[in-house]
Each structure stands twice: as structure tokens, then as C-alpha cells.
Motif scaffolding. Structure first.
Motif, PDB file in Angstrom:
ATOM      1  N   LEU A  75     -25.171 -27.480 -14.343  1.00 19.23           N
ATOM      2  CA  LEU A  75     -25.988 -28.444 -14.861  1.00 19.23           C
ATOM      3  C   LEU A  75     -27.327 -27.993 -15.211  1.00 19.23           C
ATOM      4  N   PHE A  76     -27.888 -28.837 -15.972  1.00 16.56           N
ATOM      5  CA  PHE A  76     -29.464 -28.919 -16.423  1.00 16.56           C
ATOM      6  C   PHE A  76     -29.771 -30.168 -16.831  1.00 16.56           C
ATOM      7  N   ARG A  77     -30.604 -30.684 -15.950  1.00 14.71           N
ATOM      8  CA  ARG A  77     -30.821 -31.928 -16.148  1.00 14.71           C
ATOM      9  C   ARG A  77     -32.560 -32.226 -16.298  1.00 14.71           C
ATOM     10  N   VAL A  78     -33.016 -33.193 -16.990  1.00 13.04           N
ATOM     11  CA  VAL A  78     -34.513 -33.165 -16.998  1.00 13.04           C
ATOM     12  C   VAL A  78     -34.636 -34.605 -17.246  1.00 13.04           C
ATOM     13  N   THR A  79     -35.396 -35.535 -16.210  1.00  8.56           N
ATOM     14  CA  THR A  79     -35.615 -36.815 -16.258  1.00  8.56           C
ATOM     15  C   THR A  79     -37.134 -37.050 -16.194  1.00  8.56           C
TER      16      THR A  79
ATOM     17  N   CYS B  61     -36.611 -31.842 -12.846  1.00  6.87           N
ATOM     18  CA  CYS B  61     -35.659 -31.017 -13.389  1.00  6.87           C
ATOM     19  C   CYS B  61     -34.841 -30.411 -12.153  1.00  6.87           C
ATOM     20  N   LEU B  62     -33.336 -30.573 -12.485  1.00  6.12           N
ATOM     21  CA  LEU B  62     -32.351 -30.175 -11.897  1.00  6.12           C
ATOM     22  C   LEU B  62     -31.679 -29.079 -12.413  1.00  6.12           C
TER      23      LEU B  62
ATOM     24  N   LYS C  69     -31.309 -26.149  -7.779  1.00  3.91           N
ATOM     25  CA  LYS C  69     -32.727 -26.064  -7.705  1.00  3.91           C
ATOM     26  C   LYS C  69     -33.332 -27.090  -8.371  1.00  3.91           C
ATOM     27  N   GLU C  70     -34.569 -27.693  -7.700  1.00  2.00           N
ATOM     28  CA  GLU C  70     -35.054 -29.041  -8.298  1.00  2.00           C
ATOM     29  C   GLU C  70     -36.562 -28.591  -8.339  1.00  2.00           C
ATOM     30  N   TYR C  71     -36.913 -29.155  -9.473  1.00  2.93           N
ATOM     31  CA  TYR C  71     -38.499 -29.129  -9.536  1.00  2.93           C
ATOM     32  C   TYR C  71     -38.945 -30.420  -9.816  1.00  2.93           C
TER      33      TYR C  71
END
Length: 194
Positions: A180-184, A174-175, A150-152
Motif C-alpha cells: 500500500l501507498f496512500r496519500v490523503t 501518507c501510509l 509506516k505513517e507520516y
């Protein structure tokens, strides 16, 4: 600082005065924009993606340079943002189709046709492998498999670093997946203090 033969005093006494217009700029907006575009798009793209959106990315870079010279007008940047959003949409659509059509012969050519045309002939016809794969994909689980990731994305325009700054584009992504949990964040900051 006042000790005899102090390195700082020697450097200050021997340096030549240079007018500000001849000094190297502390912030080169063109170079930074190119670096940001490279980081956000080019590093994430595959060769097939670059072939499809390379011309649009070049146009975005040219418009970004023009926008930087247009005294930071928001309308100039909105056109660049729309162009980049179209590139991103094209790339994500192509990647989604490639994943969903795994196992289909001539998959890459078929995907390019699906993205580029209104009507596309299915390779092998109605009884071919691609048609069976599409039928299986669309009839299973009410049409599509569950999402793997999921991508926000949050895009806003706000004044940074303070309320007196000009409003500039900000982006938070946010992915989320099982592993995976990635915030850029891509944050802009007003460097022109008025």
C-alpha cells in the motif's frame, strides 16, 4: 439568448426576488465540518473506538460549531485540533495493543484496562497465557516487532488560496507498507475575501 421563447429569458422573468438573508447558504460550515469529522474519524473507527472516544468527538463537534461562529479565530480551532489529536492517539494506541496481544484470552477487556489505568493486573497472573505472550513479545527482536505500516502526518497552518488569505489548518497523511501507498490531504481554503 435573445431568441423568442428562450428558456433562460423565461426563467429570469418568472423567478421571484429573494433577499440574501433568506436564501440557502452556498457554504454551510457546520455541515461541512460534520462531514469532514465523519469522514476522518467515524468511518475509520470500530465500535470499541466509538465507545471510548464518542464523547470527545461530540465535544469536538460542539467546539467546532462555536469556533465557526467566533469569526474564524485560530485559537478556537487549535483547541478542536488538540481534542481530535487526543482521540486519534487513543484509537491508535488501542489498535496497536489489540494487534500486539493477538491470541490473549479476554484481550479486549485487558486492552481497555491497559489504556485506562496506571497499573493493570495481567490475566492469569505471572504464569498465565497473557504474561507469556507479553514476555515473548518484549524479548523478541529487542522489544517489538518491526512495523507493518509506516505513517507520516504533516500538519501545518498556512494561507490558502493566496498570500492575502487567513492562515487555516492543513493536513497531509501518507501510509506506506509492502502492498500500500496512500496519500490523503485535508486542505482548508479561505472563502471570506477581505
Amino acid at each position: 439568448m435573445r431568441i423568442k421563447d428562450n428558456l433562460w429569458q423565461e426563467a429570469w422573468a418568472t423567478c421571484k426576488p429573494v433577499p440574501a438573508r433568506r436564501q440557502r447558504r452556498l457554504f454551510d460550515e457546520t455541515r461541512e465540518a460534520e462531514r469532514l469529522l465523519h469522514q476522518l474519524l467515524v468511518e475509520e473507527l470500530e465500535p470499541d473506538d466509538l465507545a471510548a472516544v464518542g464523547q470527545q468527538l461530540g465535544e469536538a463537534a460542539r467546539r467546532l460549531q462555536s469556533a465557526a461562529k467566533a469569526d474564524w479565530e485560530a485559537s478556537a480551532y487549535s483547541a478542536v485540533g488538540e481534542l481530535l489529536a487526543r482521540c486519534e492517539h487513543h484509537v491508535l494506541r488501542r489498535r496497536s495493543l489489540v494487534l500486539k496481544l493477538e491470541g490473549v484470552q479476554d484481550k479486549d477487556k485487558f486492552v481497555q484496562q491497559l489504556i485506562g489505568g496506571a497499573e493493570v493486573a495481567v490475566p492469569g497472573g505471572a504464569n498465565g497465557g497473557a504474561a507469556r505472550h507479553l514476555e515473548k513479545m518484549l524479548t523478541a527482536r529487542q522489544g517489538l516487532p518491526p512495523p507493518v505500516t509506516k505513517e507520516y502526518i504533516l500538519r501545518v497552518t498556512c494561507a490558502r488560496p493566496g498570500p492575502g488569505s487567513r492562515p487555516l489548518a492543513q493536513r497531509l497523511r501518507c501510509l506506506i507498507s509492502d502492498q500500500l501507498f496512500r496519500v490523503t490531504a485535508s486542505l482548508s481554503q479561505d472563502t471570506m475575501f477581505s
